[in-house]
Design a protein around this motif. Structure first.
Motif, PDB file in Angstrom:
ATOM      1  N   GLY A   1      97.277  40.686 -58.613  1.00  0.00           N
ATOM      2  CA  GLY A   1      98.231  41.140 -57.604  1.00  0.00           C
ATOM      3  C   GLY A   1      99.616  41.355 -58.181  1.00  0.00           C
ATOM      4  O   GLY A   1     100.293  42.345 -57.863  1.00  0.00           O
ATOM      5  N   ALA A   2     100.031  40.442 -59.055  1.00  0.00           N
ATOM      6  CA  ALA A   2     101.357  40.557 -59.672  1.00  0.00           C
ATOM      7  C   ALA A   2     101.433  41.793 -60.562  1.00  0.00           C
ATOM      8  O   ALA A   2     102.447  42.518 -60.567  1.00  0.00           O
ATOM      9  CB  ALA A   2     101.655  39.295 -60.480  1.00  0.00           C
TER      10      ALA A   2
ATOM     11  N   GLU B   1     101.474  44.944 -58.417  1.00  0.00           N
ATOM     12  CA  GLU B   1     102.801  45.097 -57.806  1.00  0.00           C
ATOM     13  C   GLU B   1     103.801  45.613 -58.835  1.00  0.00           C
ATOM     14  O   GLU B   1     104.652  46.457 -58.526  1.00  0.00           O
ATOM     15  CB  GLU B   1     103.257  43.757 -57.236  1.00  0.00           C
ATOM     16  CG  GLU B   1     104.571  43.845 -56.469  1.00  0.00           C
ATOM     17  CD  GLU B   1     104.936  42.547 -55.775  1.00  0.00           C
ATOM     18  OE1 GLU B   1     105.969  42.533 -55.067  1.00  0.00           O
ATOM     19  OE2 GLU B   1     104.196  41.545 -55.939  1.00  0.00           O
ATOM     20  N   GLU B   2     103.693  45.122 -60.048  1.00  0.00           N
ATOM     21  CA  GLU B   2     104.575  45.569 -61.126  1.00  0.00           C
ATOM     22  C   GLU B   2     104.383  47.057 -61.417  1.00  0.00           C
ATOM     23  O   GLU B   2     105.332  47.756 -61.787  1.00  0.00           O
ATOM     24  CB  GLU B   2     104.293  44.743 -62.385  1.00  0.00           C
ATOM     25  CG  GLU B   2     105.205  45.052 -63.556  1.00  0.00           C
ATOM     26  CD  GLU B   2     104.858  44.228 -64.784  1.00  0.00           C
ATOM     27  OE1 GLU B   2     105.037  44.738 -65.907  1.00  0.00           O
ATOM     28  OE2 GLU B   2     104.395  43.084 -64.615  1.00  0.00           O
TER      29      GLU B   2
ATOM     30  N   TYR C   1     102.296  49.241 -56.777  1.00  0.00           N
ATOM     31  CA  TYR C   1     101.346  49.337 -55.667  1.00  0.00           C
ATOM     32  C   TYR C   1     101.647  48.365 -54.531  1.00  0.00           C
ATOM     33  O   TYR C   1     100.827  48.182 -53.632  1.00  0.00           O
ATOM     34  CB  TYR C   1      99.918  49.124 -56.185  1.00  0.00           C
ATOM     35  CG  TYR C   1      99.478  50.234 -57.118  1.00  0.00           C
ATOM     36  CD1 TYR C   1      99.067  51.464 -56.616  1.00  0.00           C
ATOM     37  CD2 TYR C   1      99.531  50.064 -58.495  1.00  0.00           C
ATOM     38  CE1 TYR C   1      98.697  52.491 -57.467  1.00  0.00           C
ATOM     39  CE2 TYR C   1      99.160  51.087 -59.358  1.00  0.00           C
ATOM     40  CZ  TYR C   1      98.746  52.298 -58.838  1.00  0.00           C
ATOM     41  OH  TYR C   1      98.388  53.320 -59.684  1.00  0.00           O
ATOM     42  N   GLY C   2     102.815  47.763 -54.571  1.00  0.00           N
ATOM     43  CA  GLY C   2     103.219  46.871 -53.497  1.00  0.00           C
ATOM     44  C   GLY C   2     102.495  45.533 -53.558  1.00  0.00           C
ATOM     45  O   GLY C   2     101.746  45.239 -54.491  1.00  0.00           O
ATOM     46  N   THR C   3     102.734  44.741 -52.526  1.00  0.00           N
ATOM     47  CA  THR C   3     102.100  43.424 -52.445  1.00  0.00           C
ATOM     48  C   THR C   3     100.745  43.558 -51.757  1.00  0.00           C
ATOM     49  O   THR C   3     100.670  43.877 -50.570  1.00  0.00           O
ATOM     50  CB  THR C   3     102.987  42.441 -51.657  1.00  0.00           C
ATOM     51  OG1 THR C   3     104.276  42.373 -52.282  1.00  0.00           O
ATOM     52  CG2 THR C   3     102.360  41.060 -51.624  1.00  0.00           C
ATOM     53  N   LEU C   4      99.695  43.316 -52.516  1.00  0.00           N
ATOM     54  CA  LEU C   4      98.335  43.437 -51.985  1.00  0.00           C
ATOM     55  C   LEU C   4      97.791  42.056 -51.644  1.00  0.00           C
ATOM     56  O   LEU C   4      98.001  41.092 -52.383  1.00  0.00           O
ATOM     57  CB  LEU C   4      97.418  44.111 -53.012  1.00  0.00           C
ATOM     58  CG  LEU C   4      97.834  45.522 -53.462  1.00  0.00           C
ATOM     59  CD1 LEU C   4      96.938  46.004 -54.597  1.00  0.00           C
ATOM     60  CD2 LEU C   4      97.772  46.498 -52.297  1.00  0.00           C
ATOM     61  N   THR C   5      97.108  41.964 -50.524  1.00  0.00           N
ATOM     62  CA  THR C   5      96.506  40.692 -50.125  1.00  0.00           C
ATOM     63  C   THR C   5      95.287  40.405 -51.000  1.00  0.00           C
ATOM     64  O   THR C   5      94.757  41.295 -51.677  1.00  0.00           O
ATOM     65  CB  THR C   5      96.068  40.731 -48.654  1.00  0.00           C
ATOM     66  OG1 THR C   5      95.001  41.694 -48.513  1.00  0.00           O
ATOM     67  CG2 THR C   5      97.225  41.124 -47.749  1.00  0.00           C
TER      68      THR C   5
END
Length: 229
Positions: free
Chosen positions: A88-89, A92-93, A96-100
């Motif tokens: 996820g990190a 996001e980097e 692609y945003g914060t994914l659950t």
């Protein structure tokens, strides 16, 4: 003597008739009992079948899992929390945003990982979307194929990559055709797909070149393959 013998014979016949009656009666009684037992067995079987069906429907309707082994295997195959956090990190980097965790698990189920995403972006597609990544994986577009086609001089869109792989076009086939003397003008995306759709291989092109002493055109390869299936 004759009269006594006759009387004795009559007595024996009477006894035999009485015995036969008893046997018939016993046989009839035994047959009735046997039929009764069979009927009881049939009723018992029908009762058990009905009970089993009812119990099964009750289990299903109540949501009770009848195959816990599948759940255990699925649970075992699920990525751990640390892996999901790191994926996820990284995603996001890359923008692609914060994914659950649920979204990350769904992506991984489609074959999309942070590593794959990074490789596709590095191959020349930094704006690739999550939906496109899923489509690329579904069409078996690897980062290796993407990079090799770029090295061969092709400038392809994401959809071009998908179309080529769905037609079973490989970088190996394309490179070998170039080695035989075919140019990029001849090996267009359309022609690559046309050839692979009907099973043209570079070995076929090589054999026909040796037989004819000249490089056959793409159309000649296609016509030859159609005529010699």
């Amino acid at each position: 003597m004759s009269t006594k013998f006759k009387n004795l014979r009559n007595d024996l016949e009477d006894l035999e008739q009485d015995g036969q009656f008893d046997i018939d009666e016993t046989s009839s009684s035994s047959g009735s009992k046997s039929s009764s037992k069979i009927a009881n067995y049939i009723l018992l079987f029908a009762f058990i079948a009905t009970l089993t069906f009812y119990a099964g429907s009750q289990f299903n309707s109540s949501g009770i899992d009848l195959n816990p082994l599948d759940n255990i295997v699925q649970e075992f195959n699920q990525p751990n929390e640390d892996l999901l956090n790191r994926m996820g990190a990284w995603m996001e980097e890359m923008g692609y945003g914060t994914l659950t965790h649920e979204e990350l698990i769904a992506l991984r189920a489609e074959g999309v990982t942070a590593t794959y995403t990074s490789q596709i972006r590095d191959a020349g597609y930094p704006e690739v979307t999550l939906e496109q990544l899923v489509e690329l994986q579904d069409a078996d577009v690897s980062s290796t194929f993407t990079s090799m086609m770029a090295e061969l001089g092709y400038e392809l869109t994401v959809q071009d990559l998908i179309d080529l792989r769905r037609a079973d076009v490989t970088a190996f086939f394309t490179s070998n055709m170039m080695d035989l003397g075919y140019t990029m003008e001849e090996l267009t995306q359309e022609n690559l797909i046309r050839m692979r759709n009907i099973g043209v291989t570079h070995t076929l092109a090589e054999r026909l070149t040796e037989e004819r002493g000249a490089l056959p055109t793409v159309d000649e390869l296609i016509r030859y393959r159609i005529s010699n299936q």
